[in-house]
Design a protein around this motif. Sequence first.
Motif: not given
Lengths: 102, 154
Positions: A69-92
């Motif tokens: 679960s720790g690894g899974e959350l780390m992947i989600l965090i990485a995906a979230m940071v990448t998403f934020s960089k790409k779309f300039r937003s963290i909205s679902t």
Amino acid sequence: MMVYVTLVTSAAILLIAYVMAMSSKELVRLLISLELMFGAVFLALMPLFTIPNLTTQAFSIAVLTIFTSGGELMILIAAMVTFSKKFRSISTDDVVAGGDRL
Amino acid sequence: MDTVSLALIAMCCFAVLTAFAALFTKDTFYSALYMSITLVTIAGIYALNNIQPVFVLITFIFVGAIGAVTFALAAMYRDPRPKIQVDFVWFIPAIITFGAIFNAIFGFKNVSSAFTGSEVSAFVEKYAVFALFFFALAILLMLSVVKFVRREEV
């Protein structure tokens, strides 16, 4: 009695986390809800430790769950940071998967 | 009822209350804070039942590592005008599911409630290969994350 209390608490936390995940409008809150879900899962593992012959197996399951679960959350965090960089937003509302808007 | 049982009930109630606080608070930063308190309480329940290795793992990994990252993210993306993010309609299926789970849990009658401790040495002796493969998997997972983030940066 104590096993019942632990399992009921685990179920309550899991369902609170589900409501939080369903209602979240930000990815950070989604991450928090996932962490709560994993917390509920850890609590649900407690009854395994009541069986004397299974304590080592219970501990191995706990270790596996915690690290996975720790690894899974780390992947989600990485995906979230990448998403934020790409779309300039963290909205679902901006999240799309498989062609469908979530 | 003995002191340990009372402490366990108190800690379980506190964990549920802090989970509710994480759900109902407007600010995501405070939500992350309450989530960490919930996880520390869950780890504390393990410590109360003499299962210290799991307490250490949950506290170090979930509160110390991932919890800290979540704090940082929540602080970084903090909404200047926070609003409550609860869709009350979802409480209906949640309550129905809780009722079903509650019924299932109390359907079991012969459940022992004596917690026994856990030994890390026994785990390492019995599951050495498992632990080795597991660390290899964790390293591979982290390498793939780094690769994924670096590819996105290019």
